[in-house]
Structure formats: C-alpha cells, structure tokens
Design a protein around this motif. Structure first.
Motif, PDB file in Angstrom:
ATOM      1  N   GLY A  69      74.631 -19.924   6.317  1.00 51.33           N
ATOM      2  CA  GLY A  69      73.331 -20.174   5.736  1.00 51.33           C
ATOM      3  C   GLY A  69      73.227 -19.536   4.365  1.00 51.33           C
ATOM      4  N   SER A  87      66.166 -23.507   6.586  1.00 49.27           N
ATOM      5  CA  SER A  87      67.496 -24.092   6.418  1.00 49.27           C
ATOM      6  C   SER A  87      68.107 -24.311   7.800  1.00 49.27           C
ATOM      7  CB  SER A  87      68.398 -23.170   5.593  1.00 49.27           C
ATOM      8  OG  SER A  87      68.606 -21.943   6.256  1.00 49.27           O
ATOM      9  N   LYS A 116      70.899 -23.238   8.981  1.00 44.48           N
ATOM     10  CA  LYS A 116      71.314 -21.915   9.450  1.00 44.48           C
ATOM     11  C   LYS A 116      70.402 -20.866   8.823  1.00 44.48           C
ATOM     12  CE  LYS A 116      75.303 -23.067  11.583  1.00 44.48           C
ATOM     13  NZ  LYS A 116      75.697 -22.672  12.938  1.00 44.48           N
ATOM     14  N   PRO A 156      73.768 -22.350   0.757  1.00 41.67           N
ATOM     15  CA  PRO A 156      74.536 -22.520   1.999  1.00 41.67           C
ATOM     16  C   PRO A 156      75.930 -23.047   1.693  1.00 41.67           C
ATOM     17  CG  PRO A 156      72.343 -23.489   2.204  1.00 41.67           C
ATOM     18  CD  PRO A 156      72.512 -23.127   0.765  1.00 41.67           C
TER      19      PRO A 156
END
Length: 511
Positions: free
Chosen positions: A135, A62, A64, A130
């Motif tokens: 995240g 992802s 974050k 997220p």
C-alpha cells in the motif's frame, strides 16, 4: 541546450516525454483516475498500531492500507492532531496559526501506541505510491510544494536546497524568507529559487498558503477517510519541478491540456507562453518527435551505446543489476586499460540517463568493465556522480568495490516504468522489435565505417533484411544519405532472428 516537453494524452492516461537536444531523458505516465499521487493529503483513519514494527496501518481508501512508521509522524504530531480536531468541530476558523497554541513535540524514541490509537483521525500525506503488493507509504509531517518554495506547517525552520552551492545566495534567500513567512510555518527554498526576487517568492508563498487554507476548509466537512488536497495535475507539477529558461517548446495533442499549460505559464513566466503549442499533424505526436523509436531502443533488456558498447539491465525482486559490455568493437585505444575506461565513461553517462528514464529505485548494482588503475576508478566515480547531479530523485553512490562493482541507492516513490519492447514471432515467441535491432545494427555499422572498411555487406535474417530494405525511404536508404555508402544486404533464412554479420569487399567477416 534545447529542451522540449512532449505531452501525449489518451482516454485513460497521459505520457510526458522530456527531450534535451532531441534525446529522451525522462518519461512519465499519469493514470487519469490515479487516487494516490505523491503529495496528496488525506484525512485518514488509523486502523491498527503494531508495536513490534513501531508503526501503524492507516485507512486512506486504498486497496491495501497505508503504512505509517513512528519516525514519519513528525515532531509536531500533537499540534497537528489538536489543530485537526479544532477545525473538524468548527472551533477554529483562523487557519494561519498565528494565534494557535502549539503542543509539546513528541519523543524521538517513543512508541507508536503512546501517541496514536486505532480509530483516530489523522492528516497524512502520500510519500510513496502503492507499488506491487504494498500500500502507500505516508507521513503526518505535511508539506505543500510551490514553484520556488515548499511550505511546511507547524514548523519554524527555513532551509535552502543543497543544490544551491553559493553560501552568499543561501544567506540572501534565508533573509528574504524570514521577512515574509508567517508565524507557525517553515519553508524549504527550492533550487529554482536561486536569484529570484522577494516579490516572486512572496507571490509563490501566498499561492501555497491559499492551498493550505482551501485544504483546511475541506477538512471541516470531509468524512474520513477522504482526500482533502490533491497534488497539482501532472502537467503543472512537472513544469513546476523542471521548467527553466532552456525550454524551447511544450507540445501536446490535447486542447484542454494545452490550455492548462498556457494558464500555468501565464502565472509563472508570461513571456514563455508562446512556447506552448498544440500538435495538429496527422502523424501521432510521439512518432512525429521520434519518441516511439527511442522508447523501443531504450527500454529493452539490452541498451546500445556509442562505440559498439552496450548495457544489459536485469531486474530481480531485491535489486537491479546493470552489466557493462564493450561489445565487439576493435581496440583503437593505446591500451586495454584505456579502452575499459573509455567504455565505462560512456556507460556511466547512459546509466544516469536510464535510472531517470525508467525511474528505477531501490538498490542498483553496476558491474563496470574491470579497471586496475586507482586513478581510472576515481575518474569513473567522479564522472558518474557528475552525471547523476541532475537526477532530482534522492540517491547515493558508493565508490567501486574490490570487485569493481558500483552500488547505487535511489529513492523509490512510484512504480518503475516498464515498457514491452519485444514483438511476438510465431515460431520463436517474443523477440526484440525490428526497430530495436536496426539501431544495434546501425551502431555497429557506424563503427565499421569509422574504421574505414570498404564494400560492407550485411547478412541478416529474412525478416530483418526485409525491414531494412522496404520502401523508397527505407532504413538502408537513410544509411546511404548519412554515410554516402550503399550497404548491400543479403537475406539469410538460416540465421536466427537476432543474428547478423558484416563482411568486407573480400568476403572477410568484420562485424
């Protein structure tokens, strides 16, 4: 109760609208290329551990890094890690766990860097998508949801949904589960399992077990970080969670989705397959079922209710604030206290609907109209709890405080649903769409007609007056058909866009 699920498919996303007796109660959106849905399982890699937070940041591809707290590791972390390693190296081919040797549970009060290290591979599951700058939130305590039960690997616990109130039924379900669940797995029996026979439970168990086996096969060849098990597509997962005998139709404008729905219904309720329909009318599907109009009216800062009352909903960084207003309704109740209770009860019903509709999470503070009677406060609190019973998201409601505020916490696992309900007017910037204002005007008009006012005349801004009177099937004509009264509408250039006033036959203001 008539229940309909309307599914609108676009090229980039899919919208799901749940209607009960024509009223919009849930609205969900699925982005076609969403890689991080709640329930997805990843073979991930630990980036770093943070002893101060007793947590780790984990790479799941992802933007974050995902956040994994020590308490989300699960007691059987060491068994999971051992199993993953054996499967990855090809030394374990039997995924049923019946011959697997379990490791010792980790210490509940332990430290993160004592059990996982940077660079280590872990099986993790998305528990919160997220949101904003954060995240995903993840857990290494995995579960695979089926129609009637949730399969929990590396567990021996059998539990039943708290929403099943009958102890006799809970005991029956536990006995059935114990007779069919394989060694090394636990299950959570869902609310919809109530009164279900063992054959149907076993079929659902075998389906979820097959998903577990398919995931294990993926693990062997996967390269961390990568997804090894996807949650069901949104249509199937929503049907899995909410489908029941009250459903009268499931309509979509997408032939592929229609086939998916039919296939799912054939598997869980063949007798209900006929309720799946393909929308073929030229009118867009959400307009055809009156959903667009409801969205415009329900997602603004101000939400109108019966009896002229309304809510004001504000969202700050820390919490949501909801203010209850009685509006300009006349007091027909016996006392001010009864009026406050009546409006608050109406508001509690609408608030429960709004929380689910917008998927509002975190802390919600509701400022109800002041009530001094302890009995009225208790009645309101009980009513709000009852209205929130059907809300599937975990939540907690506190009794009214000294200041009359009710605090609600609601689990947040996805982005809140925000829809722009205002349109741009060149002279004044963003203002509410005419369709929203028309609903507010109609709510006030309905109240005035109930109060037996005659010769009602409406004064409104030029744009709004034009909107209300345009065409043969105008809003005013619909009012005439509904109330059997012709409402005279006068255009007022001097009025601000949002201002309107009602007058009676004698020219006295009544709005």
């Amino acid at each position: 109760m008539k229940t309909e699920l309307i599914i609108r498919s676009n090229s980039s996303d899919i919208d799901f609208a749940l209607l009960k007796d024509g009223k919009l109660v849930e609205l969900h959106n699925e982005v076609v290329d969403n890689n991080f849905s709640v329930g997805d399982i990843f073979l991930a890699k630990v980036k770093k551990t943070l002893t101060g937070l007793n947590a780790a940041f984990v790479d799941v591809k992802s933007e974050k890094d995902a956040f994994l707290h020590y308490h989300d590791l699960g007691p059987q972390l060491l068994s999971f890690s051992k199993f993953t390693k054996l499967v990855r190296t090809g030394k374990l081919k039997d995924y049923t766990l019946k011959n697997f040797r379990f490791e010792k549970d980790i210490d509940k009060g332990g430290k993160i860097d004592e059990v996982i290290k940077a660079g280590q591979e872990l099986l993790v599951q998305i528990v919160k998508e997220p949101i904003s700058t954060k995240g995903p939130r993840i857990s290494s305590e995995l579960s695979i949801a089926g129609r009637y039960l949730v399969l929990v690997p590396f567990s021996n616990r059998i539990s039943v949904s708290q929403k099943i109130s009958s102890n006799k039924e809970k005991d029956r379900l536990k006995r059935l589960a114990k007779s069919i669940v394989p060694k090394g797995f636990g299950v959570i029996l869902r609310t919809v399992a109530q009164d279900i026979k063992v054959a149907e439970l076993d079929k659902d168990l075998q389906n979820t077990m097959q998903r577990w086996v398919n995931m294990c096969k993926q693990i062997q060849q996967a390269k961390a970080p990568s997804k090894v098990l996807s949650e069901m597509n949104r249509a199937s997962s929503i049907l899995r969670d909410i489908f029941n005998d009250s459903f009268t139709s499931i309509v979509t404008n997408d032939p592929n989705l229609h086939e998916e729905v039919c296939e799912y219904l054939r598997g869980i309720a063949p007798e209900k397959e006929s309720i799946a329909k393909l929308h073929k009318a030229r009118v867009p599907i959400f307009d055809f079922y009156g959903i667009e109009k409801q969205i415009k009216a329900l997602f603004g800062k101000t939400v109108s209710m019966r009896k002229g009352a309304y809510l004001v909903i504000e969202h700050t960084e820390a919490l949501h604030v909801i203010d209850v207003n009685s509006g300009n309704r006349s007091n027909k109740a016996n006392s001010q206290a009864e009026t406050a209770l009546e409006v608050n009860m109406i508001a509690a019903t609408e608030i429960a609907r709004q929380l689910q509709l917008r998927d509002m999470g975190g802390i919600i503070v509701v400022d109800f109209i002041d009530m001094h009677s302890a009995e009225h406060k208790r009645k309101l609190f009980d009513h709000l709890r009852e209205e929130m019973k059907n809300n599937r998201t975990k939540h907690k409601i506190l009794p009214p405080s000294k200041f009359g505020l009710v605090q609600i916490t609601r689990q947040r696992v996805r982005q809140e649903r925000n829809i722009e309900t205002k349109e741009v007017v060149p002279s004044s910037g963003k203002v509410e769409a005419p369709i929203v204002l028309a609903d507010k005007i109609e709510a006030d008009l309905n109240r005035l007609i109930e109060e037996k006012h005659e010769g009602i005349v409406l004064h409104a801004h030029t744009f709004i007056a034009a909107y209300l009177t345009k065409g043969l099937q105008s809003v005013r004509f619909k009012w005439f058909m509904k109330y059997k009264k012709w409402i005279k509408i006068i255009s007022r250039d001097a009025f601000p866009y949002l201002e309107y006033q009602f007058f009676d036959k004698d020219g006295k203001e009544i709005g």
